[in-house]
Design a protein around this motif. Structure first.
Motif, PDB file in Angstrom:
ATOM      1  N   ARG A 311       5.535  -3.534   0.615  1.00 38.86           N
ATOM      2  CA  ARG A 311       5.719  -2.464   1.607  1.00 38.86           C
ATOM      3  C   ARG A 311       5.032  -2.794   2.923  1.00 38.86           C
ATOM      4  O   ARG A 311       5.475  -2.363   3.989  1.00 38.86           O
ATOM      5  N   ASP A 312       3.912  -3.535   2.848  1.00 36.60           N
ATOM      6  CA  ASP A 312       3.168  -3.894   4.056  1.00 36.60           C
ATOM      7  C   ASP A 312       2.595  -5.293   3.885  1.00 36.60           C
ATOM      8  O   ASP A 312       1.521  -5.484   3.320  1.00 36.60           O
ATOM      9  N   LYS A 313       3.354  -6.293   4.347  1.00 34.41           N
ATOM     10  CA  LYS A 313       2.974  -7.692   4.142  1.00 34.41           C
ATOM     11  C   LYS A 313       1.678  -8.085   4.864  1.00 34.41           C
ATOM     12  O   LYS A 313       1.098  -9.125   4.587  1.00 34.41           O
ATOM     13  N   SER A 314       1.251  -7.274   5.815  1.00 34.42           N
ATOM     14  CA  SER A 314       0.033  -7.588   6.558  1.00 34.42           C
ATOM     15  C   SER A 314      -1.187  -6.847   5.998  1.00 34.42           C
ATOM     16  O   SER A 314      -2.259  -6.862   6.598  1.00 34.42           O
ATOM     17  N   ASN A 315      -1.023  -6.214   4.840  1.00 31.67           N
ATOM     18  CA  ASN A 315      -2.104  -5.421   4.249  1.00 31.67           C
ATOM     19  C   ASN A 315      -3.158  -6.346   3.635  1.00 31.67           C
ATOM     20  O   ASN A 315      -3.067  -6.722   2.461  1.00 31.67           O
ATOM     21  N   GLU A 316      -4.178  -6.692   4.402  1.00 34.99           N
ATOM     22  CA  GLU A 316      -5.203  -7.610   3.933  1.00 34.99           C
ATOM     23  C   GLU A 316      -6.237  -6.930   3.036  1.00 34.99           C
ATOM     24  O   GLU A 316      -7.066  -7.602   2.414  1.00 34.99           O
ATOM     25  N   GLU A 317      -6.189  -5.608   2.953  1.00 31.41           N
ATOM     26  CA  GLU A 317      -7.155  -4.880   2.135  1.00 31.41           C
ATOM     27  C   GLU A 317      -6.988  -5.163   0.644  1.00 31.41           C
ATOM     28  O   GLU A 317      -7.914  -4.957  -0.140  1.00 31.41           O
ATOM     29  N   VAL A 318      -5.824  -5.632   0.238  1.00 34.48           N
ATOM     30  CA  VAL A 318      -5.583  -5.855  -1.188  1.00 34.48           C
ATOM     31  C   VAL A 318      -6.115  -7.201  -1.663  1.00 34.48           C
ATOM     32  O   VAL A 318      -6.180  -7.458  -2.865  1.00 34.48           O
ATOM     33  N   PHE A 319      -6.494  -8.089  -0.740  1.00 29.01           N
ATOM     34  CA  PHE A 319      -6.913  -9.429  -1.135  1.00 29.01           C
ATOM     35  C   PHE A 319      -8.286  -9.405  -1.777  1.00 29.01           C
ATOM     36  O   PHE A 319      -9.170  -8.645  -1.382  1.00 29.01           O
ATOM     37  N   GLY A 320      -8.456 -10.265  -2.795  1.00 36.24           N
ATOM     38  CA  GLY A 320      -9.721 -10.339  -3.506  1.00 36.24           C
ATOM     39  C   GLY A 320      -9.469 -10.565  -4.988  1.00 36.24           C
ATOM     40  O   GLY A 320      -8.324 -10.715  -5.438  1.00 36.24           O
ATOM     41  N   ILE A 321     -10.555 -10.622  -5.766  1.00 31.15           N
ATOM     42  CA  ILE A 321     -10.466 -10.800  -7.206  1.00 31.15           C
ATOM     43  C   ILE A 321     -10.852  -9.483  -7.873  1.00 31.15           C
ATOM     44  O   ILE A 321     -11.912  -8.921  -7.617  1.00 31.15           O
ATOM     45  N   TYR A 322      -9.978  -8.974  -8.724  1.00 34.88           N
ATOM     46  CA  TYR A 322     -10.181  -7.701  -9.412  1.00 34.88           C
ATOM     47  C   TYR A 322     -10.532  -7.986 -10.871  1.00 34.88           C
ATOM     48  O   TYR A 322      -9.713  -8.521 -11.620  1.00 34.88           O
ATOM     49  N   ARG A 323     -11.759  -7.666 -11.260  1.00 34.13           N
ATOM     50  CA  ARG A 323     -12.238  -7.938 -12.613  1.00 34.13           C
ATOM     51  C   ARG A 323     -12.134  -6.682 -13.488  1.00 34.13           C
ATOM     52  O   ARG A 323     -12.515  -5.591 -13.073  1.00 34.13           O
ATOM     53  N   PHE A 324     -11.662  -6.867 -14.707  1.00 33.13           N
ATOM     54  CA  PHE A 324     -11.554  -5.770 -15.665  1.00 33.13           C
ATOM     55  C   PHE A 324     -12.463  -6.031 -16.867  1.00 33.13           C
ATOM     56  O   PHE A 324     -12.615  -7.172 -17.311  1.00 33.13           O
ATOM     57  N   GLU A 325     -13.027  -4.956 -17.391  1.00 33.35           N
ATOM     58  CA  GLU A 325     -14.023  -5.053 -18.457  1.00 33.35           C
ATOM     59  C   GLU A 325     -13.366  -5.204 -19.841  1.00 33.35           C
ATOM     60  O   GLU A 325     -12.490  -4.407 -20.196  1.00 33.35           O
TER      61      GLU A 325
END
Length: 334
Positions: A311-325
């Protein structure tokens, strides 16, 4: 047989073509129930089927994503796929599932095929052999999310289990039950397969934390076809382990096959914990203590991130590593 068009539906329902278009695109929050009923009835009576290709070209979206798994035989992979499909279905997206067999050549072929089919994005368990190709996708602002693997120097949102904690939970449970000679069995340790590396590191850290010296003779890794012999060598050495951590579901199956063949009683002869909560763990005899990954939550998060990028290819807020327990499920095997 005449092809039924949107204009035919509009004429049959006594509404405008734009109203039918809004209905088909589910933009009918302010559309009256009577109007919606007329359009639904016209579509049913005329047997109208929207031209998906034409709609995709107009909207510049196929409402389809690709999912490239490393090995579809893993319980974790199938659960992740199911969660992705569920979430995408709710968002009117479809998925195409591809099995790469941890082969970079197959992975590249599938990426090329999915791009040719104009999918809107890809969720991938990357093999590690197509780093430059993924970098090109980033440069082209093509939405990609990684699952279960980290590629260094590739800035793509990544979903991971806390694999170090998974091993720590397993070793900690065995230590609590009084075991000190604890072995670990793993598939081949490849640098591109992050979970294997992290689980091995977690195993070593947990031993150190509990004051247990690392014994290289209690570590086994190899292809599934080699594991039976390697397990035999481990368990028949002068000082064999009292307990084993199987680093994934397929390794667990190899250990269970070995214990059955050689009439070893679990946990009397060898205690066992598997990382991955296989479907039969609760009904196996004895029931198997496992470390469960939150696969469904992870798959849902991957789909959420990908659709956000679509929906928003410039959305840099989603970048990163998401760890689950991970979670320890205590049963009878240790």
């Amino acid at each position: 047989m005449k092809t039924i068009t949107m204009a035919d539906v509009a004429k049959h329902a006594g509404v405008s073509k734009s109203t039918v278009s809004q209905f088909l695109n589910k933009r009918y929050d302010y559309m009256g129930a009577e109007t919606k009923g007329k359009i639904e009835k016209a579509i049913e009576e005329l047997g109208y089927s929207p031209n998906i290709v034409a709609r995709s070209l107009k909207q510049k979206s196929t409402k389809t994503i690709g999912v490239i798994v490393a090995n579809i035989l893993h319980v974790f992979s199938t659960q992740v796929i199911r969660a992705i499909e569920d979430y995408c279905n709710e968002s009117d997206f479809q998925i195409i599932v591809c099995n790469a067999d941890d082969d970079p050549v197959k992975e590249k072929r599938y990426i090329d095929m999915l791009r040719a089919k104009q999918v809107d994005g890809i969720i991938a368990f990357p093999t590690g052999g197509n780093v430059e190709l993924y970098k090109k996708l980033i440069d082209a602002k093509f939405p990609v999310v990684f699952m279960d693997r980290i590629l260094k120097d590739v800035q793509i949102p990544t979903i991971m289990t806390d694999n170090v904690k998974a091993s720590s939970l397993a070793v900690g449970q065995l230590v609590e039950r009084g075991y000190r000679k604890i072995g670990m069995i793993s598939p081949p340790i490849h640098t591109c397969v992050t979970p294997r590396l992290e689980r091995m590191d977690g195993y070593k850290q947990a031993l150190e934390k509990n004051g247990i010296p690392l014994n290289p003779n209690l570590l086994v890794s190899g292809e599934l076809t080699e594991l039976a012999d390697k397990i035999h060598n481990m368990l028949t050495q002068a000082s064999p382990p009292e307990a084993i951590v199987a680093s994934n579901d397929r390794v667990l199956l190899e250990v269970l096959a070995y214990t059955k063949k050689h009439h070893l009683a679990i946990p009397k002869d060898i205690a066992l914990i598997g990382i991955d909560d296989v479907s039969f763990a609760g009904i196996y005899t004895p029931s198997l203590t496992t470390i469960a990954q939150p696969a469904f939550q992870m798959g849902k998060k991957a789909a959420e991130l990908l659709l956000s990028l679509i929906r928003d290819k410039s959305n840099e807020e989603v970048f990163g590593i998401y760890r689950f327990e991970p979670t320890l499920i205590t049963r009878e095997s240790c």
